[in-house]
Scaffold this active site. Structure first.
Site, PDB file in Angstrom:
ATOM      1  N   ASP A  10     -14.363 -33.656  -6.911  1.00 19.01           N
ATOM      2  CA  ASP A  10     -14.822 -33.393  -5.442  1.00 19.01           C
ATOM      3  C   ASP A  10     -16.146 -32.755  -5.438  1.00 19.01           C
ATOM      4  O   ASP A  10     -17.064 -32.638  -6.416  1.00 19.01           O
ATOM      5  CB  ASP A  10     -13.706 -31.955  -4.921  1.00 19.01           C
ATOM      6  N   GLY A  13     -17.880 -29.325  -1.206  1.00 17.57           N
ATOM      7  CA  GLY A  13     -17.930 -29.040   0.353  1.00 17.57           C
ATOM      8  C   GLY A  13     -16.692 -27.941   0.266  1.00 17.57           C
ATOM      9  O   GLY A  13     -17.117 -26.940   1.177  1.00 17.57           O
ATOM     10  N   ASP A 183      -4.144 -34.381  -3.325  1.00 15.89           N
ATOM     11  CA  ASP A 183      -4.445 -33.634  -4.502  1.00 15.89           C
ATOM     12  C   ASP A 183      -4.265 -32.355  -3.887  1.00 15.89           C
ATOM     13  O   ASP A 183      -4.434 -32.012  -2.615  1.00 15.89           O
ATOM     14  CB  ASP A 183      -5.636 -33.410  -4.960  1.00 15.89           C
ATOM     15  N   CYS A 221      16.421 -34.295 -15.095  1.00 12.05           N
ATOM     16  CA  CYS A 221      14.992 -34.584 -14.960  1.00 12.05           C
ATOM     17  C   CYS A 221      14.340 -34.716 -16.367  1.00 12.05           C
ATOM     18  O   CYS A 221      14.552 -34.204 -17.516  1.00 12.05           O
ATOM     19  CB  CYS A 221      14.377 -33.152 -14.599  1.00 12.05           C
ATOM     20  N   CYS A 223      11.400 -33.990 -17.444  1.00 11.81           N
ATOM     21  CA  CYS A 223      10.048 -33.468 -17.653  1.00 11.81           C
ATOM     22  C   CYS A 223      10.428 -32.638 -19.030  1.00 11.81           C
ATOM     23  O   CYS A 223      11.341 -32.419 -19.397  1.00 11.81           O
ATOM     24  CB  CYS A 223       9.745 -32.397 -16.476  1.00 11.81           C
ATOM     25  N   CYS A 226      12.431 -29.317 -18.763  1.00 11.46           N
ATOM     26  CA  CYS A 226      14.008 -29.616 -18.074  1.00 11.46           C
ATOM     27  C   CYS A 226      14.721 -30.203 -19.672  1.00 11.46           C
ATOM     28  O   CYS A 226      15.784 -30.060 -19.706  1.00 11.46           O
ATOM     29  CB  CYS A 226      14.181 -30.533 -17.137  1.00 11.46           C
ATOM     30  N   HIS A 252       7.252 -28.724 -14.521  1.00 12.82           N
ATOM     31  CA  HIS A 252       8.253 -29.315 -13.798  1.00 12.82           C
ATOM     32  C   HIS A 252       7.799 -29.703 -12.648  1.00 12.82           C
ATOM     33  O   HIS A 252       8.010 -30.937 -12.084  1.00 12.82           O
ATOM     34  CB  HIS A 252       9.370 -28.241 -13.937  1.00 12.82           C
TER      35      HIS A 252
HETATM   36 ZN   LIG Z   1      12.046 -30.983 -14.873  1.00 17.57          ZN
END
Ligand SMILES: [Zn+2]
Length: 289
Positions: A10, A13, A183, A221, A223, A226, A252
Site C-alpha cells: 500500500d 495513504g 485486503d 476444514c 486448515c 482444525c 482458521h
Molecule cells: Zn479450520
C-alpha cells in the site's frame, strides 16, 4: 520474504487517517511524525513510489488522500482532488516495468463524488483500480452504493480492488458487483477477538460451552488448526491469553476466507454464483453461536 505468490504494497495513504502519524497535509504531500524517532518528515507521492519500488512488490498503489468518515462534502471534494493530482504524480514517478501500479479512487460516501473520482483515476490508465476509503465506520447501507457507483466506471478489462473489506458476506456481495481483490484485517482481527468463521456464522470460541468440546472448529476444514486441535484446545488458549491461540484462530479464519474465495471462483465458472451468495448469506446470518 519467501513467498512465491503476488505481493501488494500500500502507498501509505491510509495512514493519513491515523492521528498518531499525521501532522499536516498539503498538495505537496504529508508531514508526519516518525513513530520511532519522533522526527517530522515530509512524505510525497514520489516517496511512496520510491519505497514501494525498493520493496519490489508486484503491485504498488498510488498515494491517496483518504478522508475520515463523517467529513464534510467540501473536505471530501478536496481529498478526491488531491488524490487525483497525487495519482498523476505517482504515474509519472513510476518507472518499474516489472511492477504494476494501481490507482485509488476516493469520494467518501457521496455517490456523485465517487463517480467523478473514478472517472479521473480511470483516465490515467493504471494497471488496475482500487476503491479506497471504505469500511472505515460508514454503515453498510452507504458502503454498497459507494462501491456500485464507482465500479461501473473503471475499465472493465482491468482488476478492481476493494480496500479494507474482509467479512465473508461483504466479500461475496462485492464480487457480485464486480470486485476482484480484497485486503482486510477483519479475518485476523476477528480471530484475535475469539470470533471464528464457520458456514453457519461466527463461533464465539471463548464461550464456556466449548470448554469440553472435542470437535474441530469446522468438521472437515483442512486448515492447520482444525486438522490438529479441538474447539476446547483453542478455547483454552484464548481463555488464558496464550498468543498461540491467537495464531490458531487467525489461521482458521484466513483459511476459511480462502475457501470462500475458491468456492466463489468455482461457482462463477459454473454459472451458479448468485445462488451461492444467497445460500451462503442465509446460512451465515442464520445464527451466531
Ligand atoms: Zn479450520
Amino acid at each position: 520474504m519467501n513467498w512465491d505468490k503476488g505481493i501488494f504494497t500500500d502507498s501509505g495513504g491510509f495512514q493519513i487517517l491515523s492521528k498518531d502519524f499525521l501532522i499536516q497535509k498539503s498538495d505537496k504531500g504529508v508531514k508526519f511524525k516518525d513513530p520511532y524517532s519522533g522526527n517530522k518528515s515530509l512524505f510525497t507521492p514520489e516517496d511512496s513510489i520510491r519505497v514501494q519500488n525498493d520493496l519490489d512488490s508486484d503491485v504498488a498503489m498510488a498515494f491517496d488522500d483518504v478522508p475520515n468518515y463523517g467529513k464534510s462534502r467540501n473536505d471530501v471534494v478536496d481529498s478526491a482532488k488531491r488524490t487525483f493530482e497525487w495519482a498523476r504524480r505517482c504515474k509519472t514517478a513510476h518507472q518499474n516495468e516489472k511492477q504494476l501500479l494501481f490507482g485509488i479512487a476516493q469520494g467518501g460516501t457521496f455517490s456523485d463524488l465517487r463517480e467523478k473520482s473514478a472517472e479521473q483515476i480511470n483516465s490515467l490508465d493504471f494497471d488496475g483500480y482500487a476503491l479506497g476509503g471504505l469500511c472505515i465506520g460508514e454503515p453498510k447501507e452507504k458502503m454498497y452504493p459507494a462501491i456500485e457507483s464507482q465500479i461501473k466506471i473503471f475499465d472493465i478489462e482491468k482488476p478492481k480492488y476493494l480496500m479494507g473489506v474482509g467479512s465473508p458476506v461483504d466479500i461475496l456481495k462485492s464480487i457480485q458487483m464486480g470486485v476482484d481483490c480484497f485486503d482486510s484485517i477483519f479475518p485476523t482481527q476477528s480471530a484475535r477477538r475469539g470470533s471464528l468463521f464457520s458456514p453457519n456464522g461466527t463461533i464465539k470460541i471463548e464461550s464456556g460451552k466449548y470448554r469440553e468440546d472435542n470437535s474441530p472448529i469446522i468438521e472437515g476444514c483442512k486448515c492447520y488448526t482444525c486438522r490438529n486441535f479441538t474447539k476446547a484446545y483453542v478455547h483454552h488458549q484464548l481463555f488464558v491469553h496464550e498468543t498461540f491461540g491467537l495464531k490458531l484462530a487467525s489461521i482458521h479464519n484466513i483459511h476459511f476466507v480462502q475457501d470462500v474465495m475458491n468456492e466463489a471462483r468455482k461457482r462463477i465458472k459454473e454459472g451458479t454464483f448468485d445462488k451461492f451468495v444467497v445460500e451462503f448469506e442465509k446460512n451465515y446470518s442464520a445464527k451466531n453461536s
